[in-house]
Design an enzyme around this catalytic site. Structure first.
Site, PDB file in Angstrom:
ATOM      1  N   GLN A  81      -6.734   8.633   7.383  1.00  0.00           N
ATOM      2  CA  GLN A  81      -6.583   9.786   8.280  1.00  0.00           C
ATOM      3  C   GLN A  81      -5.109  10.137   8.456  1.00  0.00           C
ATOM      4  OE1 GLN A  81      -8.692   8.775  11.923  1.00  0.00           O
ATOM      5  NE2 GLN A  81     -10.665   9.232  10.993  1.00  0.00           N
ATOM      6  N   TRP A  82      -4.304   9.106   8.622  1.00  0.00           N
ATOM      7  CA  TRP A  82      -2.869   9.302   8.911  1.00  0.00           C
ATOM      8  C   TRP A  82      -2.186  10.067   7.773  1.00  0.00           C
ATOM      9  CZ3 TRP A  82      -0.409   5.308  12.521  1.00  0.00           C
ATOM     10  CH2 TRP A  82       0.900   5.656  12.845  1.00  0.00           C
ATOM     11  N   ARG A  86       0.957  15.670   6.055  1.00  0.00           N
ATOM     12  CA  ARG A  86       1.832  15.746   4.887  1.00  0.00           C
ATOM     13  C   ARG A  86       3.293  15.924   5.248  1.00  0.00           C
ATOM     14  NH1 ARG A  86      -1.787  20.532   2.874  1.00  0.00           N
ATOM     15  NH2 ARG A  86      -1.886  20.662   5.153  1.00  0.00           N
ATOM     16  N   GLU A  92       4.145   2.623   1.401  1.00  0.00           N
ATOM     17  CA  GLU A  92       3.089   1.672   1.790  1.00  0.00           C
ATOM     18  C   GLU A  92       3.101   0.452   0.871  1.00  0.00           C
ATOM     19  OE1 GLU A  92      -0.868   3.349   1.825  1.00  0.00           O
ATOM     20  OE2 GLU A  92      -1.754   1.500   2.579  1.00  0.00           O
ATOM     21  N   ARG A  96      -1.009  -3.789  -5.787  1.00  0.00           N
ATOM     22  CA  ARG A  96      -0.793  -4.105  -7.213  1.00  0.00           C
ATOM     23  C   ARG A  96       0.277  -5.192  -7.310  1.00  0.00           C
ATOM     24  NH1 ARG A  96       0.713   0.847 -10.735  1.00  0.00           N
ATOM     25  NH2 ARG A  96      -0.088  -0.456 -12.395  1.00  0.00           N
ATOM     26  N   ARG A 163      -8.461  -5.579  -6.092  1.00  0.00           N
ATOM     27  CA  ARG A 163      -8.425  -4.930  -4.766  1.00  0.00           C
ATOM     28  C   ARG A 163      -9.554  -3.925  -4.578  1.00  0.00           C
ATOM     29  NH1 ARG A 163      -3.510  -0.516  -5.122  1.00  0.00           N
ATOM     30  NH2 ARG A 163      -4.024   0.301  -7.150  1.00  0.00           N
ATOM     31  N   LEU A 180      10.897  15.003  15.101  1.00  0.00           N
ATOM     32  CA  LEU A 180      10.137  15.022  16.362  1.00  0.00           C
ATOM     33  C   LEU A 180       9.105  16.145  16.387  1.00  0.00           C
ATOM     34  CD1 LEU A 180       9.705  13.723  19.131  1.00  0.00           C
ATOM     35  CD2 LEU A 180      11.485  15.217  20.044  1.00  0.00           C
ATOM     36  N   ARG A 190      -3.794  13.618  17.116  1.00  0.00           N
ATOM     37  CA  ARG A 190      -4.348  12.257  17.075  1.00  0.00           C
ATOM     38  C   ARG A 190      -4.378  11.576  18.443  1.00  0.00           C
ATOM     39  NH1 ARG A 190      -7.320  12.483  12.500  1.00  0.00           N
ATOM     40  NH2 ARG A 190      -6.066  13.281  10.789  1.00  0.00           N
TER      41      ARG A 190
HETATM   42  C1  LIG Z   1     -10.300  15.249  14.934  1.00  0.00           C
HETATM   43  C2  LIG Z   1      -9.991  15.507  13.477  1.00  0.00           C
HETATM   44  C3  LIG Z   1     -11.027  15.591  12.566  1.00  0.00           C
HETATM   45  C4  LIG Z   1     -10.775  15.826  11.220  1.00  0.00           C
HETATM   46  N1  LIG Z   1     -11.813  15.875  10.326  1.00  0.00           N
HETATM   47  C5  LIG Z   1     -11.565  16.083   9.007  1.00  0.00           C
HETATM   48  C6  LIG Z   1     -12.632  16.125   8.053  1.00  0.00           C
HETATM   49  O1  LIG Z   1     -13.797  15.977   8.400  1.00  0.00           O
HETATM   50  N2  LIG Z   1     -12.330  16.296   6.747  1.00  0.00           N
HETATM   51  C7  LIG Z   1     -11.032  16.472   6.324  1.00  0.00           C
HETATM   52  O2  LIG Z   1     -10.809  16.644   5.119  1.00  0.00           O
HETATM   53  N3  LIG Z   1     -10.003  16.437   7.198  1.00  0.00           N
HETATM   54  C8  LIG Z   1     -10.242  16.246   8.525  1.00  0.00           C
HETATM   55  N4  LIG Z   1      -9.193  16.192   9.406  1.00  0.00           N
HETATM   56  C9  LIG Z   1      -7.833  16.314   8.885  1.00  0.00           C
HETATM   57  C10 LIG Z   1      -7.261  17.732   9.104  1.00  0.00           C
HETATM   58  O3  LIG Z   1      -8.001  18.694   8.378  1.00  0.00           O
HETATM   59  C11 LIG Z   1      -5.793  17.789   8.648  1.00  0.00           C
HETATM   60  O4  LIG Z   1      -5.728  17.495   7.278  1.00  0.00           O
HETATM   61  C12 LIG Z   1      -4.916  16.786   9.374  1.00  0.00           C
HETATM   62  O5  LIG Z   1      -5.191  16.832  10.759  1.00  0.00           O
HETATM   63  C13 LIG Z   1      -3.449  17.078   9.122  1.00  0.00           C
HETATM   64  O6  LIG Z   1      -3.125  18.318   9.722  1.00  0.00           O
HETATM   65  P1  LIG Z   1      -2.077  19.298   9.081  1.00  0.00           P
HETATM   66  O7  LIG Z   1      -2.483  19.730   7.702  1.00  0.00           O
HETATM   67  O8  LIG Z   1      -1.849  20.409  10.079  1.00  0.00           O
HETATM   68  O9  LIG Z   1      -0.780  18.369   9.027  1.00  0.00           O
HETATM   69  P2  LIG Z   1       0.408  18.328   7.996  1.00  0.00           P
HETATM   70  O10 LIG Z   1      -0.052  17.979   6.629  1.00  0.00           O
HETATM   71  O11 LIG Z   1       1.459  17.455   8.616  1.00  0.00           O
HETATM   72  O12 LIG Z   1       0.906  19.817   7.915  1.00  0.00           O
HETATM   73  C14 LIG Z   1       1.498  20.427   9.055  1.00  0.00           C
HETATM   74  C15 LIG Z   1       1.461  21.935   8.833  1.00  0.00           C
HETATM   75  O13 LIG Z   1       2.287  22.242   7.721  1.00  0.00           O
HETATM   76  C16 LIG Z   1       1.699  23.311   6.995  1.00  0.00           C
HETATM   77  N5  LIG Z   1       1.373  22.820   5.644  1.00  0.00           N
HETATM   78  C17 LIG Z   1       1.553  21.549   5.168  1.00  0.00           C
HETATM   79  N6  LIG Z   1       1.187  21.471   3.883  1.00  0.00           N
HETATM   80  C18 LIG Z   1       0.750  22.727   3.536  1.00  0.00           C
HETATM   81  C19 LIG Z   1       0.236  23.282   2.352  1.00  0.00           C
HETATM   82  N7  LIG Z   1       0.076  22.587   1.224  1.00  0.00           N
HETATM   83  N8  LIG Z   1      -0.112  24.587   2.366  1.00  0.00           N
HETATM   84  C20 LIG Z   1       0.015  25.335   3.490  1.00  0.00           C
HETATM   85  N9  LIG Z   1       0.502  24.863   4.656  1.00  0.00           N
HETATM   86  C21 LIG Z   1       0.866  23.569   4.680  1.00  0.00           C
HETATM   87  C22 LIG Z   1       0.436  23.741   7.761  1.00  0.00           C
HETATM   88  O14 LIG Z   1       0.806  24.748   8.674  1.00  0.00           O
HETATM   89  C23 LIG Z   1       0.091  22.497   8.515  1.00  0.00           C
HETATM   90  O15 LIG Z   1      -0.667  22.759   9.706  1.00  0.00           O
HETATM   91  C24 LIG Z   1      -9.435  15.978  10.765  1.00  0.00           C
HETATM   92  C25 LIG Z   1      -8.380  15.909  11.692  1.00  0.00           C
HETATM   93  C26 LIG Z   1      -8.653  15.674  13.028  1.00  0.00           C
HETATM   94  C27 LIG Z   1      -7.486  15.573  14.003  1.00  0.00           C
END
Ligand SMILES: Cc1cc2nc3c(=O)[nH]c(=O)nc-3n(C[C@H](O)[C@H](O)[C@H](O)COP(=O)(O)OP(=O)(O)OC[C@H]3O[C@@H](n4cnc5c(N)ncnc54)[C@H](O)[C@@H]3O)c2cc1C
Length: 228
Positions: A81-82, A86, A92, A96, A163, A180, A190
């Protein structure tokens, strides 16, 4: 290398490795926009107002002047999830390179609840009548997988293949770095009650540590999203 680790779950932790900046870095970055003077310590009231204004009005870049690196030990399913976040940088442990120690996550009895009927992702708060036997089954399954893992290694199976039998409850270890603004994005998602408990407790530990680094910005952020 800095503070002591905050223990999380049964074998995990979060530790601040390194950080740069503070509330002052945020106001300094913001004030360059209008070429205003900034001074450390002697304009606290207006600094607090400025931080609040920036956060409430979506002026995000000054918050990028603060960065923090955390060392995290957590189950692999938490890292799954973490790593969707991105905007953090990760390194990590590689299974291997080295054999993984036999450490896997066994939830507390209170966390072994039931599947929610009205939210497809979540669990309820009610402890499951079968909580004891569920925990025992999770324990036995992990132990069995580790026994196979060790047997494969003893048979000279390459670590990178052995693994593949390990479960996602196995503990792994990483460094995660972000500014931040992106830590706030991570905590907003989260630390939310809809996030899974097992990642929420890590996000809460990060929130606690960041409060010590940029207390005004963190208080404003936590007020804004009703966290903590
Ligand atoms: C309660 C919960 C349930 C979830 N359930 C699911 C699930 O069922 N299945 C699943 O697949 N995921 C799930 N997720 C993950 C979720 O879809 C996001 O992938 C995750 O929360 C990361 O968010 P983010 O993309 O905004 O963050 P980051 O990757 O840190 O990105 C931050 C922001 O940067 C921009 N950004 C980054 N990369 C790109 C890019 N390539 N293109 C365009 N804009 C970009 C976007 O504005 C994005 O909001 C869940 C998350 C939560 C919190």
């Amino acid at each position: 290398m800095s503070e002591k680790a905050m223990n999380v779950l049964d074998h995990g932790f979060v530790r601040l490795v390194d950080s740069m900046g503070s509330d002052l870095s945020i106001v300094r970055s913001a004030r360059v926009s209008y070429d205003a003077a900034w001074r450390a310590g002697d304009n606290k009231g207006s600094d607090e107002k400025l931080v609040r204004y920036l956060l409430m009005n979506g002026h995000s870049t000054p918050f990028e002047s603060v960065t923090a690196t955390f060392e995290v030990k957590a189950p692999i399913f938490v890292f799954r999830q973490w790593h969707r976040h991105r905007t953090q940088s990760y390194n990590e442990l590689s299974a291997r390179y080295r054999e993984l120690p036999e450490e896997f996550y066994i939830p507390d009895l209170l966390q072994v609840t039931t599947q929610s009927k009205d939210n497809k992702q979540m669990r309820t708060d009610e402890v499951n009548d079968n909580a004891q036997s569920i925990r025992a089954a999770i324990h036995a399954a992990n132990e069995g997988s580790f026994a196979t893992y060790r047997a494969l290694l003893e048979a000279d199976c390459p670590r990178e293949l052995a693994r593949s039998v390990l479960p996602v409850g196995t503990y792994s270890h990483m460094f995660a770095t972000a500014n931040l603004f992106n830590w706030m994005r991570f905590m907003k998602e989260r630390c939310h009650p809809h996030a899974q408990y097992e990642i929420r407790v890590y996000a809460e530990a990060i929130m606690t540590i960041l409060k010590g680094i940029a207390p005004v910005a963190m208080k404003t952020f936590m007020d804004k999203y009703n966290l903590g």
